[in-house]
Each structure stands twice: as C-alpha cells, then as structure tokens.
Design an enzyme around this catalytic site. Structure first.
Site, short mmCIF file in Angstrom:
data_model
loop_
_atom_site.label_atom_id
_atom_site.label_comp_id
_atom_site.label_asym_id
_atom_site.label_seq_id
_atom_site.Cartn_x
_atom_site.Cartn_y
_atom_site.Cartn_z
N ASP A 82 1.10 -1.15 -0.03
CA ASP A 82 0.05 -0.09 -0.12
C ASP A 82 0.86 1.23 0.14
O ASP A 82 1.86 1.32 0.72
CB ASP A 82 -0.92 0.01 1.32
CG ASP A 82 -1.98 1.13 1.18
OD1 ASP A 82 -2.38 1.57 0.14
OD2 ASP A 82 -2.43 1.68 2.33
N HIS A 208 -9.61 4.82 -1.39
CA HIS A 208 -8.79 5.14 -0.04
C HIS A 208 -9.40 6.00 0.76
O HIS A 208 -10.30 6.66 0.42
CB HIS A 208 -7.35 5.63 -0.51
CG HIS A 208 -6.43 4.59 -1.44
ND1 HIS A 208 -5.19 3.97 -0.70
CD2 HIS A 208 -6.45 4.11 -2.42
CE1 HIS A 208 -4.92 3.39 -1.66
NE2 HIS A 208 -5.35 3.10 -2.78
#
Length: 284
Positions: A82, A208
């Site tokens: 990530d 996100h």
C-alpha cells in the site's frame, strides 16, 4: 495456491457488484483478526501494508504469516503493498513473493506519474503481479507522508482513461473527497465525478480513506464502480482504544495473551462491519 494477486479478486468484485476490503495490518494480532474474521464470513480480503509496516514487521515475516494463515484457514489471501513509492523497494518485495502492488506517484505531475507507474507495471506484470496506481491526491496522513488540504486534487475523468491506457494498470485509485485518517465531520463525496470516471474507465476502481465513512456512502460508491475499499485508521483506533481501556481497568495485567484479547475483539467488530458494508460475505 493460497497467496494470490488482487487482479482476479477485483475482477470478480466488478462483475459481482461488491467490493473487496483491503485492511491495513501491523503485526500478528491485527493479521489474525482480519484473516479469522474473513474466513468465518467466507469473504475475500486483502492484507495491506505500508512501507512502514513492512519495515516494522519484515517482508519475509509478513509473507510467511499470510501464507501460513491462508493454508490454515483454506482461504485465499492477497498481500498488498500500500502506498509504495520506490521502484527498488517494490522490486525487492515482488521478488520475495508479494503479488499485489500500489505504486503511488500521485504527487508527481501527470506525465511523470504515468512514467513512474508504467515502469512498475512493466516490471510487475513479468511476475504476474497486479498493479494499482492513484490519479488525484487525497489529504491527510499515510505513514510518514502528510498531504495538506491545499495540495489535494480530485481525479479528472478524461485524464483517468489516458492514465489507465498509458500505464497498463490493473486497478485505479480515485480521489473523490475521501482523506486518510478519521473525519471530524462527514465528507461530501463527489458521486457524480465517480460516475463519470466509471464511464471513462473500465478498470476496477479503488477508494482510499474509507475509515469512518457511512454504510450508505460506501455502498453508493460500490454501485458507481468502486471494487476495493481501503481501511486503516479505523482499525488502529478500535484496537488501541480497547487496549487502553483494558489496561486502565486492569492495571495489574501483564500477559499480552490476555490484554490483547479486548483489542482484537474491538478490531474484529470493525472488520465484520466493513465486510458487510462491502457486500462481500460469502464471496470467497
């Protein structure tokens, strides 16, 4: 094979009209919570880690844990990089066995973002590793990176198509009003922008900064094309607050096998809720 790429997971989600949650973990206990809950609910999940998490826990250690837990529960898992920014770092982790990557060059000008992302895509696809990239920039803090409100910008739908075609990415993270961290008040998500992006881009889309979003907002984004939901801060907050409460109430506690149970339980509640919001229970 139990450790998989996210490509098939997200393509299945796109066809099925649900989203796969990506949960940011930090250690054995947080990984246990995610995997055990996902296995019990037969839900596909992604185990995500920032560069800081991989440095803290060790790439080989995290890969070994994911592989062992996936086999133990007979539950396919993806381990995902990530918000990684450095090519050499990504390449090393891919060679170690990671099969899903987010290259984050969203802070760069458009042409440089494309160039940086394409370099990673060309490398990763040689190893059958899926690649996510971001166009637009979220506010808030992720790992050691702080993005001020003045530097936030939303995804341009027309640019999104050009970006996807030029880079060859497998999924696209979009900026539509979310931010990293928790919200002081409910954010105003730009659903019309998301719908427009969906019309321009046929890739699985990624959201996100989903910690603290309402069920209604999450499910609306899924209807408009979001196939992956990232959750981090909400997990940390639940875990740490429950741990603080337990140790305040039990100052004599010294055994982590005891005092971590309440923290894991609180985090498990969040994981279960996010899985329900994503509509992915029973989809693994």
């Amino acid at each position: 094979m139990y450790v998989v790429s996210t490509k098939q997971m997200l393509n299945n989600a796109q066809r099925g009209g649900y989203a796969v949650p990506a949960f940011n973990i930090h250690n054995l206990e947080t990984m246990q919570v995610v995997v055990e809950t996902a296995a019990n609910l037969h839900a596909p999940v992604i185990i995500a880690g920032t560069p800081g998490t991989f440095t803290y826990a060790g790439t080989e250690n995290l890969l070994a844990l994911v592989s062992a837990m996936a086999k133990q529960y007979h539950h396919p898992l993806a381990i995902h990089l990530d918000h990684h920014t450095k090519f050499d770092d990504i390449a090393q982790k891919v060679r170690s066995g990671v099969r899903s990557v987010m290259i984050d060059a969203s802070h760069l000008p458009f042409a440089q973002n494309i160039s940086r992302v394409k370099e990673v895509v060309d490398f990763c696809h040689r190893f059958d590793v899926s690649v996510e990239a971001e166009l637009g920039q979220l506010g808030g803090q992720e790992d050691d990176v702080q993005v001020n409100e003045a530097d936030v910008f939303y995804t341009n739908p027309a640019q999104a198509r050009e970006f996807a075609e030029a880079t060859g990415i497998d999924s696209l993270a979009v900026a539509i009003g979310t931010a990293h961290g928790m919200y002081a008040s409910a954010p105003a998500l730009d659903f019309s922008r998301l719908e427009n992006i969906r019309q321009w881009v046929n890739l699985p889309l990624v959201l996100h900064g989903a910690s603290g979003l309402s069920t209604k907002d999450i499910q609306q984004t899924i209807k408009l094309g979001i196939c992956k939901i990232n959750v981090a801060t909400e997990l940390k907050n639940a875990f740490s607050q429950a741990l603080k409460n337990y140790l305040t109430e039990h100052p004599e506690a010294t055994d982590p096998r005891d005092y971590l149970q309440s923290a894991k339980s609180a985090m498990r509640d969040v994981v279960s809720k996010v899985i329900a919001d994503c509509g992915c229970e029973g989809r693994a």
